[in-house]
Design an enzyme around this catalytic site. Structure first.
Site, PDB file in Angstrom:
ATOM      1  N   LEU A  27     -39.688  18.060  20.101  1.00  0.00           N
ATOM      2  CA  LEU A  27     -39.623  17.294  18.849  1.00  0.00           C
ATOM      3  C   LEU A  27     -40.977  16.666  18.533  1.00  0.00           C
ATOM      4  O   LEU A  27     -41.699  16.260  19.446  1.00  0.00           O
ATOM      5  CB  LEU A  27     -38.603  16.163  18.994  1.00  0.00           C
ATOM      6  CG  LEU A  27     -37.139  16.558  19.185  1.00  0.00           C
ATOM      7  CD1 LEU A  27     -36.328  15.310  19.523  1.00  0.00           C
ATOM      8  CD2 LEU A  27     -36.622  17.248  17.936  1.00  0.00           C
ATOM      9  N   GLU A  74     -38.549   9.547  31.055  1.00  0.00           N
ATOM     10  CA  GLU A  74     -38.382   8.110  30.833  1.00  0.00           C
ATOM     11  C   GLU A  74     -37.235   7.818  29.861  1.00  0.00           C
ATOM     12  O   GLU A  74     -36.612   6.754  29.944  1.00  0.00           O
ATOM     13  CB  GLU A  74     -39.673   7.536  30.236  1.00  0.00           C
ATOM     14  CG  GLU A  74     -39.549   6.066  29.874  1.00  0.00           C
ATOM     15  CD  GLU A  74     -40.850   5.494  29.352  1.00  0.00           C
ATOM     16  OE1 GLU A  74     -41.430   4.678  30.065  1.00  0.00           O
ATOM     17  OE2 GLU A  74     -41.287   5.871  28.244  1.00  0.00           O
ATOM     18  N   ASP A  75     -36.950   8.761  28.948  1.00  0.00           N
ATOM     19  CA  ASP A  75     -36.011   8.432  27.865  1.00  0.00           C
ATOM     20  C   ASP A  75     -34.536   8.405  28.256  1.00  0.00           C
ATOM     21  O   ASP A  75     -33.792   7.577  27.727  1.00  0.00           O
ATOM     22  CB  ASP A  75     -36.266   9.363  26.669  1.00  0.00           C
ATOM     23  CG  ASP A  75     -37.613   9.053  26.050  1.00  0.00           C
ATOM     24  OD1 ASP A  75     -37.948   7.862  25.944  1.00  0.00           O
ATOM     25  OD2 ASP A  75     -38.346   9.991  25.689  1.00  0.00           O
ATOM     26  N   ARG A  94     -31.542  16.022  22.608  1.00  0.00           N
ATOM     27  CA  ARG A  94     -31.849  15.528  23.952  1.00  0.00           C
ATOM     28  C   ARG A  94     -30.602  15.018  24.687  1.00  0.00           C
ATOM     29  O   ARG A  94     -30.712  14.528  25.816  1.00  0.00           O
ATOM     30  CB  ARG A  94     -32.933  14.427  23.868  1.00  0.00           C
ATOM     31  CG  ARG A  94     -34.220  14.919  23.201  1.00  0.00           C
ATOM     32  CD  ARG A  94     -35.390  13.980  23.458  1.00  0.00           C
ATOM     33  NE  ARG A  94     -35.675  13.859  24.867  1.00  0.00           N
ATOM     34  CZ  ARG A  94     -36.578  13.038  25.395  1.00  0.00           C
ATOM     35  NH1 ARG A  94     -37.298  12.289  24.596  1.00  0.00           N
ATOM     36  NH2 ARG A  94     -36.769  12.960  26.696  1.00  0.00           N
ATOM     37  N   ARG A 140     -34.527   5.926  17.406  1.00  0.00           N
ATOM     38  CA  ARG A 140     -33.798   6.484  18.559  1.00  0.00           C
ATOM     39  C   ARG A 140     -32.877   5.467  19.243  1.00  0.00           C
ATOM     40  O   ARG A 140     -31.972   5.851  19.978  1.00  0.00           O
ATOM     41  CB  ARG A 140     -34.798   6.977  19.608  1.00  0.00           C
ATOM     42  CG  ARG A 140     -35.759   8.033  19.113  1.00  0.00           C
ATOM     43  CD  ARG A 140     -35.062   9.367  18.870  1.00  0.00           C
ATOM     44  NE  ARG A 140     -35.998  10.364  18.377  1.00  0.00           N
ATOM     45  CZ  ARG A 140     -36.769  11.099  19.164  1.00  0.00           C
ATOM     46  NH1 ARG A 140     -36.730  10.965  20.459  1.00  0.00           N
ATOM     47  NH2 ARG A 140     -37.593  11.986  18.619  1.00  0.00           N
ATOM     48  N   HIS A 171     -41.422   5.071  19.421  1.00  0.00           N
ATOM     49  CA  HIS A 171     -40.773   4.208  20.412  1.00  0.00           C
ATOM     50  C   HIS A 171     -41.529   2.887  20.507  1.00  0.00           C
ATOM     51  O   HIS A 171     -42.736   2.841  20.269  1.00  0.00           O
ATOM     52  CB  HIS A 171     -40.819   4.871  21.803  1.00  0.00           C
ATOM     53  CG  HIS A 171     -39.841   5.987  21.978  1.00  0.00           C
ATOM     54  ND1 HIS A 171     -40.213   7.243  22.408  1.00  0.00           N
ATOM     55  CD2 HIS A 171     -38.498   6.033  21.818  1.00  0.00           C
ATOM     56  CE1 HIS A 171     -39.132   8.008  22.485  1.00  0.00           C
ATOM     57  NE2 HIS A 171     -38.080   7.300  22.143  1.00  0.00           N
ATOM     58  N   ILE A 252     -46.525  16.618  20.986  1.00  0.00           N
ATOM     59  CA  ILE A 252     -45.102  16.379  20.686  1.00  0.00           C
ATOM     60  C   ILE A 252     -44.753  14.905  20.945  1.00  0.00           C
ATOM     61  O   ILE A 252     -43.681  14.562  21.455  1.00  0.00           O
ATOM     62  CB  ILE A 252     -44.168  17.353  21.451  1.00  0.00           C
ATOM     63  CG1 ILE A 252     -44.514  17.416  22.947  1.00  0.00           C
ATOM     64  CG2 ILE A 252     -44.231  18.741  20.840  1.00  0.00           C
ATOM     65  CD1 ILE A 252     -43.485  18.192  23.765  1.00  0.00           C
ATOM     66  N   CYS A 258     -43.865   8.168  29.145  1.00  0.00           N
ATOM     67  CA  CYS A 258     -42.686   9.026  28.946  1.00  0.00           C
ATOM     68  C   CYS A 258     -42.474  10.021  30.076  1.00  0.00           C
ATOM     69  O   CYS A 258     -41.367  10.496  30.289  1.00  0.00           O
ATOM     70  CB  CYS A 258     -42.836   9.866  27.675  1.00  0.00           C
ATOM     71  SG  CYS A 258     -43.783   9.134  26.381  1.00  0.00           S
TER      72      CYS A 258
HETATM   73  C1  CIR Z   1     -39.349  13.167  21.512  1.00  0.00           C
HETATM   74  O1  CIR Z   1     -39.612  13.105  20.303  1.00  0.00           O
HETATM   75  O2  CIR Z   1     -38.294  12.740  21.982  1.00  0.00           O
HETATM   76  C2  CIR Z   1     -40.376  13.764  22.436  1.00  0.00           C
HETATM   77  N1  CIR Z   1     -41.038  14.844  21.783  1.00  0.00           N
HETATM   78  C3  CIR Z   1     -41.378  12.722  22.882  1.00  0.00           C
HETATM   79  C4  CIR Z   1     -40.749  11.647  23.710  1.00  0.00           C
HETATM   80  C5  CIR Z   1     -41.714  10.607  24.107  1.00  0.00           C
HETATM   81  N2  CIR Z   1     -41.102   9.667  24.956  1.00  0.00           N
HETATM   82  C6  CIR Z   1     -41.462   8.388  25.045  1.00  0.00           C
HETATM   83  O3  CIR Z   1     -42.287   7.905  24.266  1.00  0.00           O
HETATM   84  N3  CIR Z   1     -40.841   7.649  25.940  1.00  0.00           N
END
Ligand code: CIR
Length: 266
Positions: A27, A74-75, A94, A140, A171, A252, A258
């Site tokens: 993403l 991390e997410d 996700r 998110r 984020h 991305i 992350c």
């Molecule tokens: C997303 O949009 O979810 C991923 N491409 C990038 C996630 C980055 N994660 C973060 O900042 N903790």
């Protein structure tokens, strides 16, 4: 909550996941070209080595092709010395990452709980400091998710506060980080937000906003390559830095925080 010195930066362990070939479909808010999976894996392996050099035992999970963004571990979870909370990422593509990360957390933590209710929280929206945990509402992380998450944290004895991530920022931690020892690194917008009250804030120089996402790991701060003014500002504030390439992750919208779950096992 009582001040827990080092809670936000003294770690013994990390979990990471090797980027999959499908990472090219990750993403992104704006398309500046797909990341190259091989180059991403090369950058990732330097990242793992840097965490190890900082003193961490690092578990590297295998690539997970079904989920292009799954290297951003991390997410889908948040870890504390007391246990881990499996989160519900806000992007539908996700969703399956939560189940997969639970499998990696269970052997390491005596307590692993799911985010209660039906709301969403991305770990990228959670900034842990030594005396409070800030949770940013974003595209998110929604109100329901942040409130149930904060309730779990309070039950575990932590203070949590829900804040509004500024518009246009993916984020909360895209725009700020803890440098530890009570010092925050933040973009101008975040520095002026009032979230950090009277804490010392190192402001990211204009034009280097991407470098607001750094990680303090034990005695060093890992910073992205290509942001010399931010690196100098961090060093001038008294911190030792290690520079790492994040060029593929950046395509991305990924950064240093992350790419790992960092925690201290009691
Ligand atoms: C997303 O949009 O979810 C991923 N491409 C990038 C996630 C980055 N994660 C973060 O900042 N903790």
């Amino acid at each position: 909550m009582p001040h827990r010195n080092g809670l936000s930066f003294r770690f013994t362990n990390a979990i990471t996941r090797t980027p999959s070939d499908s990472v090219a479909n990750g993403l992104r808010a704006e398309d500046g070209g797909d990341p190259d999976a091989d180059r991403f894996r090369a950058e990732h392996s330097l990242y793992v080595k840097a965490l190890q050099a900082a003193g961490l035992t690092v578990d590297v999970l295998p690539p997970f092709e079904a989920f292009p963004d799954s290297c951003f571990v991390e997410d889908p979870a948040f870890c504390l010395p007391d246990g881990a909370i499996v989160l519900r990422p806000g992007a539908s593509s996700r969703a399956g990452e939560s189940e997969a990360i639970r499998g990696a957390l269970e052997p390491r933590f005596a307590k692993v709980v799911d985010l209660p209710g039906a709301g969403d929280v991305d770990g990228g929206d959670v900034l842990m400091l030594d005396d409070i945990i800030l949770v940013g509402l974003s595209a998110r992380t929604n109100r329901e998710g942040s409130e149930s998450f904060a309730a779990v944290l309070r039950e575990w004895g932590y203070e949590a506060r829900v804040c509004n991530t500024p518009d246009g920022v993916l984020h909360f931690k895209t725009a700020c980080s803890t440098l530890g020892d009570g010092v925050i690194l933040a973009t101008t917008t975040m520095a002026e937000s009032g979230f950090f009250a009277d804490r010392k804030v190192v402001v990211v120089p204009e034009g280097e906003e991407y470098a607001a996402n750094v990680i303090r790991v034990n005695d060093v701060v890992l910073v992205p390559e290509g942001y010399p003014k931010t690196r100098s500002a961090i060093e001038d504030a008294g911190f030792r830095t290690v520079v790492l390439p994040t060029h593929e992750a950046r395509k991305i919208d990924g950064g240093l925080s992350c790419l790992s779950l960092r925690f201290s096992l009691q």
